[in-house]
Design a protein around this motif. Structure first.
Motif, short mmCIF file in Angstrom:
data_model
loop_
_atom_site.label_atom_id
_atom_site.label_comp_id
_atom_site.label_asym_id
_atom_site.label_seq_id
_atom_site.Cartn_x
_atom_site.Cartn_y
_atom_site.Cartn_z
N ASP A 36 0.95 -1.13 -0.17
CA ASP A 36 -0.02 -0.09 -0.07
C ASP A 36 0.77 1.10 0.03
N LYS A 37 1.91 1.38 0.76
CA LYS A 37 2.87 2.41 0.73
C LYS A 37 3.43 2.51 -0.38
N GLN A 38 3.99 1.68 -1.17
CA GLN A 38 4.85 1.66 -2.30
C GLN A 38 3.72 2.45 -3.48
N LEU A 39 2.39 1.81 -3.51
CA LEU A 39 1.42 2.35 -4.50
C LEU A 39 1.18 3.59 -4.40
N ASN A 40 1.03 4.07 -2.82
CA ASN A 40 0.87 5.58 -2.70
C ASN A 40 1.91 6.28 -2.90
N ASP A 41 3.13 5.90 -2.67
CA ASP A 41 4.31 6.79 -3.01
C ASP A 41 4.39 7.01 -4.45
N VAL A 42 4.00 5.80 -5.45
CA VAL A 42 4.14 6.00 -6.87
C VAL A 42 3.21 6.80 -7.36
N TYR A 43 2.02 7.09 -6.76
CA TYR A 43 1.04 8.06 -7.22
C TYR A 43 1.51 9.58 -6.87
N GLY A 44 2.14 9.65 -5.47
CA GLY A 44 2.81 10.94 -5.12
C GLY A 44 4.06 11.17 -6.04
N ASP A 45 4.91 10.35 -6.74
CA ASP A 45 5.72 10.61 -7.33
C ASP A 45 5.42 11.00 -8.86
N ILE A 46 4.43 10.24 -9.25
CA ILE A 46 3.84 10.73 -10.67
C ILE A 46 3.47 12.00 -10.67
N GLU A 47 2.72 12.50 -9.82
CA GLU A 47 2.20 13.89 -9.69
C GLU A 47 3.34 14.85 -9.46
N ALA A 48 4.06 14.52 -8.63
CA ALA A 48 5.44 15.56 -8.50
C ALA A 48 6.32 15.66 -9.46
N ALA A 49 6.45 14.71 -10.61
CA ALA A 49 7.22 14.73 -11.43
C ALA A 49 7.13 15.78 -12.71
N ASP A 50 8.36 16.24 -13.10
CA ASP A 50 8.29 17.06 -14.20
C ASP A 50 7.97 16.32 -15.54
N GLN A 51 6.42 16.29 -15.76
CA GLN A 51 6.55 15.67 -17.22
C GLN A 51 6.88 16.01 -18.38
N ALA A 52 7.69 17.04 -18.39
CA ALA A 52 7.97 17.83 -19.63
C ALA A 52 9.39 17.11 -20.06
N ILE A 53 9.95 16.49 -18.72
CA ILE A 53 11.24 15.93 -19.14
C ILE A 53 11.34 14.56 -19.08
N GLN A 54 10.07 13.89 -18.84
CA GLN A 54 10.14 12.21 -18.54
C GLN A 54 10.47 11.69 -20.05
N ILE A 55 11.25 10.81 -19.83
CA ILE A 55 11.43 9.57 -20.89
C ILE A 55 10.32 8.82 -21.12
N ASN A 56 9.71 8.79 -22.44
CA ASN A 56 8.56 8.11 -22.57
C ASN A 56 8.91 6.71 -23.33
N PRO A 57 8.31 5.71 -22.59
CA PRO A 57 8.70 4.25 -23.21
C PRO A 57 7.95 4.26 -24.32
N GLY A 58 6.93 4.83 -24.86
CA GLY A 58 6.03 4.45 -26.09
C GLY A 58 5.72 3.22 -26.03
N ASN A 59 5.79 2.59 -27.24
CA ASN A 59 5.08 1.31 -27.40
C ASN A 59 6.29 0.13 -26.69
N LYS A 60 7.32 0.50 -25.84
CA LYS A 60 7.58 -0.38 -25.11
C LYS A 60 6.93 -0.72 -23.56
N ASP A 61 5.81 0.23 -23.40
CA ASP A 61 5.06 -0.10 -22.66
C ASP A 61 3.80 -0.38 -23.26
N LEU A 62 3.85 -2.04 -22.87
CA LEU A 62 3.02 -2.73 -23.65
C LEU A 62 1.46 -2.86 -23.03
N PHE A 63 1.25 -1.84 -21.89
CA PHE A 63 0.10 -1.76 -21.47
C PHE A 63 -0.57 -0.53 -22.07
N PHE A 64 -0.02 0.85 -21.70
CA PHE A 64 -0.75 1.94 -21.97
C PHE A 64 0.20 2.86 -22.79
#
Length: 547
Positions: free
Chosen positions: A173-201
């Motif tokens: 629960d803590k790890q998933l909660n932390d992930v949610y916060g990390d994504i919200e806090a991240a600078d999305q403008a600089i993120q490496i986008n995995p594109g089609n290497k992300d087989l889910f989304f």
């Protein structure tokens, strides 16, 4: 049937089974030059090509136990006693799947801070997948090594500690909660986008953020019998945040050519009578997606009547399930396994309906479709929220959530059938959905709402056998008294059989490098009065499955 090579190899790697944990823990995967995004598709695929799990864990153990299928020839007398060849999920996690996900996380953690900042999203994806699969392992194994596992090749311990299941639920629960916060806090403008290497989304991090949050509620639902207050607290936070809100956001893997191994093929498996009877009575539009029509088309009936093999007056029901009791397999006990089969001109016509093979194994009969692995869908999530609301653990419109979940389930199974290129597939119409929602045992009734919801969860989880099993363990429904009526299987003329509650746990070996930690963990589990007679007792229970 044989395991895939990867499963054969990884079986020797799990710390609780052998003395070779050091081999996997020191595997020099960290020396590869692959980037985290390059490792991601390989890590994902390793989690979903485990055909051995389908062949044994699902088709020959969990699904017969939960009465969602029966073998074409009926259940054997020992089918509720046999837990052999199970637990491939443990081998998969402690093999390449968990190792590769850990490698991704480790590679990112070793980067300079300015580079780490670009990989928040990819690290979050790997973390979510690792939590999910570890939870899936503990779900039937109980205590397991998690936080210290896979670390020796990075300078960590060769003898990782085990966490109890209660501790693991807090960690997840803590790890998933932390992930949610990390994504919200991240600078999305600089993120490496995995594109089609992300087989889910395909790199859509908003979807992953919703999954991290929604998965918290799914995992917390297992606390219902142990700590409902904690479940309610987690649910309150989850429901205040972004979460799955449409079938377009299903956490499902569209797998192209993942299921080519023949072990994925459920040939020889048929519909169960409890499920088919309920679906027939209420004209469930998922019937042709779950099951094949039996052999008694009007054309075939006419042939058999003309040949004197059948009387003209016969119910023309195309979806028929077999009884689950071994006592019904004996000659003259059940027409489904004896007199219902009629041989004419070398063709055996049978009453029983086979599973719809292609939704499990799209390659069946030279098929070219794609497999869909549902993990946490909008239907799952809506029906779970409906159940929690009916229990008073969260607020919400129970009827709206219930009907939303049913509708979403039908839409998702249509997507599964379309991708699998199911033979004779015809999309479900809106009129058929409306008819189903208004059918006698499906139309919402506040006085029986909880039972109705759980029956729909049971049906919706058809392609997630472990969730069907967990649902029955968690809620006690469906059962022999619910509208979808499970049978009381028996053998030897009336000896009642009871559904198993877990897999056979490994007996610690002194040759195992991590023997002491494993033994201590197992000894602690045995202190639970519900544990059972021994680690081999599949009627024993894991911590969350409290009596």
């Amino acid at each position: 049937m044989k395991k895939l090579l990867i499963l054969t190899v990884s079986l020797s790697l799990f710390i609780s089974c052998t003395s070779d944990f050091a081999d996997i823990n020191t595997n020099p995967l960290d020396k590869t030059t692959a980037t985290p995004e390059e490792l991601l598709p390989l890590a994902i695929k390793r989690g979903y090509t485990g055909s051995y799990e389908y062949y044994y864990d699902y088709y020959r153990r969990i699904m017969p136990w939960t009465q969602t299928l029966v073998p074409n020839t009926g259940n054997a007398s020992n089918f509720m006693d046999d837990g052999s060849n199970m637990n491939a999920r443990k081998d998969i996690f402690y093999g390449d799947h968990g190792a590769l996900l850990t490698d991704i996380i480790h590679k990112i953690n070793e980067m300079p801070a300015n580079e780490q900042a670009k990989y928040v999203n990819i690290k979050s994806i790997a973390s979510i997948l690792k939590v999910y699969y570890a939870w899936y392992v503990t779900d039937v194994n109980g205590s397991m090594a998690y936080t210290e596992s896979f670390q020796a090749r990075y300078g960590g311990t060769l003898t990782p500690k085990f966490e109890t299941q209660e501790q693991l639920y807090d960690i997840f629960d803590k790890q998933l909660n932390d992930v949610y916060g990390d994504i919200e806090a991240a600078d999305q403008a600089i993120q490496i986008n995995p594109g089609n290497k992300d087989l889910f989304f395909n790199g859509n991090i908003t979807r992953w953020k919703k999954i991290a949050n929604s998965l918290r509620l799914k995992i917390a639902s297992r606390l219902m019998k142990r700590n409902p207050a904690k479940l309610s607290t987690i649910a309150t936070q989850v429901l205040s945040r972004e979460q799955i809100n449409s079938t377009d956001e299903d956490f499902s893997l569209l797998a192209k050519r993942f299921t080519e191994n023949g072990n994925f093929n459920p040939i020889g498996m048929s519909a169960s009578k409890p499920m088919a009877d309920f679906m027939n009575l209420n004209k469930d539009p998922r019937r042709p997606i779950f099951f094949q029509e039996n052999d008694y088309s009007q054309e075939n009936i006419d042939k058999l009547v003309a040949a004197g093999k059948m009387k003209p007056a016969i119910e023309n029901q195309r979806y028929v399930g077999g009884p689950t009791s071994p006592d019904m397999v004996s000659p003259n006990k059940s027409r489904y396994y004896t007199s219902a089969k009629r041989l004419l001109d070398g063709i055996n016509y049978d009453t029983i309906s086979r599973l719809q093979y292609k939704i499990w194994h799209p390659e069946y009969n030279a098929g070219t479709g794609n497999a869909v692995f549902p993990i946490l869908t909008y239907a799952d999530y809506s029906l779970l929220k409906a159940e929690l609301a009916a229990r008073g653990l969260i607020s919400g419109n129970v009827q709206a959530l219930y009907e939303q979940g049913i509708r979403a389930s039908i839409i998702t199974y249509n997507y599964i059938a379309k991708e699998a290129l199911v033979d004779k597939y015809i999309p479900t119409t809106e009129a058929e959905i409306t008819t189903y929602l208004n059918s006698s045992q499906v139309q919402f009734n506040a006085s029986t709402a909880l039972e109705q919801i759980i029956i729909q969860e049971y049906l919706n989880y058809f392609k997630q056998p472990n969730e069907v099993w967990a649902l029955i363990k968690r809620t006690g429904m469906p059962n022999t008294s619910t509208a979808l009526t499970l049978e009381s299987p028996s053998r030897d003329g009336g000896i009642l059989l009871v559904m198993p509650r877990r897999i056979i746990l490994s007996t610690p070996s002194k040759d195992n490098l991590n023997y002491q930690n494993q033994k201590s963990a197992l000894d602690m589990m045995k202190l639970d009065p519900d544990f059972g007679l021994s680690e081999s007792d599949i009627q024993g229970r894991i911590w969350w499955d409290k009596k």
